[in-house]
Design a protein around this motif. Sequence first.
Motif, PDB file in Angstrom:
ATOM      1  N   TYR A 188      -0.015   0.516   8.591  1.00  0.00           N
ATOM      2  CA  TYR A 188       0.515  -0.751   8.074  1.00  0.00           C
ATOM      3  C   TYR A 188      -0.358  -1.298   6.938  1.00  0.00           C
ATOM      4  O   TYR A 188      -0.076  -2.344   6.382  1.00  0.00           O
ATOM      5  CB  TYR A 188       0.681  -1.785   9.199  1.00  0.00           C
ATOM      6  CG  TYR A 188       1.573  -1.312  10.341  1.00  0.00           C
ATOM      7  CD1 TYR A 188       2.451  -0.248  10.166  1.00  0.00           C
ATOM      8  CD2 TYR A 188       1.539  -1.917  11.585  1.00  0.00           C
ATOM      9  CE1 TYR A 188       3.250   0.206  11.203  1.00  0.00           C
ATOM     10  CE2 TYR A 188       2.344  -1.470  12.628  1.00  0.00           C
ATOM     11  CZ  TYR A 188       3.194  -0.411  12.436  1.00  0.00           C
ATOM     12  OH  TYR A 188       3.986   0.031  13.462  1.00  0.00           O
ATOM     13  N   GLY A 189      -1.463  -0.602   6.650  1.00  0.00           N
ATOM     14  CA  GLY A 189      -2.263  -0.915   5.463  1.00  0.00           C
ATOM     15  C   GLY A 189      -3.023  -2.217   5.549  1.00  0.00           C
ATOM     16  O   GLY A 189      -3.407  -2.769   4.513  1.00  0.00           O
ATOM     17  N   SER A 190      -3.287  -2.713   6.761  1.00  0.00           N
ATOM     18  CA  SER A 190      -3.875  -4.042   6.840  1.00  0.00           C
ATOM     19  C   SER A 190      -4.404  -4.333   8.240  1.00  0.00           C
ATOM     20  O   SER A 190      -4.029  -3.667   9.211  1.00  0.00           O
ATOM     21  CB  SER A 190      -2.784  -5.065   6.517  1.00  0.00           C
ATOM     22  OG  SER A 190      -3.265  -6.378   6.658  1.00  0.00           O
ATOM     23  N   PRO A 217      -3.979   1.492  10.300  1.00  0.00           N
ATOM     24  CA  PRO A 217      -3.969   2.227   9.023  1.00  0.00           C
ATOM     25  C   PRO A 217      -2.581   2.362   8.409  1.00  0.00           C
ATOM     26  O   PRO A 217      -2.398   2.144   7.202  1.00  0.00           O
ATOM     27  CB  PRO A 217      -4.557   3.591   9.406  1.00  0.00           C
ATOM     28  CG  PRO A 217      -5.376   3.334  10.627  1.00  0.00           C
ATOM     29  CD  PRO A 217      -4.690   2.216  11.369  1.00  0.00           C
ATOM     30  N   HIS A 258       0.840  -1.188   0.000  1.00  0.00           N
ATOM     31  CA  HIS A 258       0.000   0.000   0.000  1.00  0.00           C
ATOM     32  C   HIS A 258       0.882   1.249   0.000  1.00  0.00           C
ATOM     33  O   HIS A 258       2.097   1.158   0.168  1.00  0.00           O
ATOM     34  CB  HIS A 258      -0.982  -0.017   1.177  1.00  0.00           C
ATOM     35  CG  HIS A 258      -0.414   0.454   2.463  1.00  0.00           C
ATOM     36  ND1 HIS A 258      -0.932   1.517   3.158  1.00  0.00           N
ATOM     37  CD2 HIS A 258       0.638   0.025   3.188  1.00  0.00           C
ATOM     38  CE1 HIS A 258      -0.233   1.701   4.259  1.00  0.00           C
ATOM     39  NE2 HIS A 258       0.720   0.816   4.305  1.00  0.00           N
ATOM     40  N   TYR A 259       0.251   2.397  -0.225  1.00  0.00           N
ATOM     41  CA  TYR A 259       1.040   3.619  -0.297  1.00  0.00           C
ATOM     42  C   TYR A 259       0.335   4.767   0.396  1.00  0.00           C
ATOM     43  O   TYR A 259      -0.872   4.740   0.615  1.00  0.00           O
ATOM     44  CB  TYR A 259       1.332   3.996  -1.758  1.00  0.00           C
ATOM     45  CG  TYR A 259       0.158   4.636  -2.466  1.00  0.00           C
ATOM     46  CD1 TYR A 259      -0.745   3.870  -3.171  1.00  0.00           C
ATOM     47  CD2 TYR A 259      -0.037   6.028  -2.412  1.00  0.00           C
ATOM     48  CE1 TYR A 259      -1.830   4.454  -3.801  1.00  0.00           C
ATOM     49  CE2 TYR A 259      -1.123   6.619  -3.046  1.00  0.00           C
ATOM     50  CZ  TYR A 259      -2.014   5.822  -3.736  1.00  0.00           C
ATOM     51  OH  TYR A 259      -3.092   6.395  -4.353  1.00  0.00           O
ATOM     52  N   LEU A 260       1.136   5.774   0.754  1.00  0.00           N
ATOM     53  CA  LEU A 260       0.623   7.044   1.257  1.00  0.00           C
ATOM     54  C   LEU A 260       1.298   8.147   0.468  1.00  0.00           C
ATOM     55  O   LEU A 260       2.474   8.019   0.098  1.00  0.00           O
ATOM     56  CB  LEU A 260       0.975   7.206   2.740  1.00  0.00           C
ATOM     57  CG  LEU A 260       0.256   6.263   3.701  1.00  0.00           C
ATOM     58  CD1 LEU A 260       0.961   6.222   5.044  1.00  0.00           C
ATOM     59  CD2 LEU A 260      -1.193   6.707   3.884  1.00  0.00           C
TER      60      LEU A 260
END
Length: 290
Positions: free
Chosen positions: A231-233, A229, A18-20
């Motif tokens: 860590y995207g998971s 959030p 994932h990305y930010l």
Amino acid sequence: MSSDNDRLIEALNENAGHYLKSGRLIEAGDTPFQSYEVWDTPQFGRLFRLDGFFMTSEGDEFFYHENLIHVPSICQIDPRRALIIGGGDGGSADELFKHPTMEKVTLVELDQKVVDIARRHLPKVHNGALDDPRLDLQIADGLAYVRTTAPAAGERFDLIVLDLTDPIGPAEALYTEAFFTDCKRLLSDQGALSLHLGAPVFQGERVAMLVTRLRRVFNTVRPHFHYIPLYGSLWGMACASDHIDPLRLSPVEVDQRLLSRGIQQLQYYNGDTHRAAFAQPNYIRQCLTP
Ligand code: AAT
């Protein structure tokens, strides 16, 4: 669409991640142990990475730190002494100090630079905990510290928190059965170990392997799951102990203890989230069944 170079990307495995959006780079460099970056991001404000992996952010740190600390410590009658391995950002120490019985928190962080960065750039993560007089800050390798420390019976730890980088690379040796056994030796008679396990959806084998190892060392191992959030998971944590069992506390008892301890300002954790975190969907049960 933004291009790849305004994104901070983290892989969860070789097929997904994932990305930010990155925003502004505040500081970056290399320590003797790892590379680091501090960003000011539009989504989560100050964000801290080590070796390109997300560690913490001021906007979402409570999802991680509140659950890592309060799930085990609310089960203890009077948590007085805690040991944090890693956690140089001070977020775990901040949560521990919310328990009024806490007398001393020993924080063993490998990298002085992480503490310096947190002091300078992450005040909303540690909230002053790094300068609390009850904090005993030691810059050392947690592996050696746990192996060589021999506290007297009255000085054992009620809680040991592994607030560490993931079990790949440098921190790998701190997720072995031998290390968990060394930690157990340091625990008091209300003692528990608290750690994070990884992402069950993307790192199922890792999560299952860690639970198996913990079960070889501790009588009661309770995995619990939270969406983190940054860590995207969905992310696994565990409370491992021979003395306490977080499933014995009802939501009402958790809320009563939070009230009687004066812990009223949390952003995530309460009696309902405590109990819900242990409810496992069938695919996770299967993943964790030996
Ligand atoms: N509080 C959430 C942040 C972390 S940072 C993990 C910390 O562990 C880093 O500061 C790193 O320097 C420290 N560390 C790594 N190895 C050791 C060691 N052997 N002894 C002591 N400290 C160590 C956790 C991030 C979780 C990431 C999830 N993807």
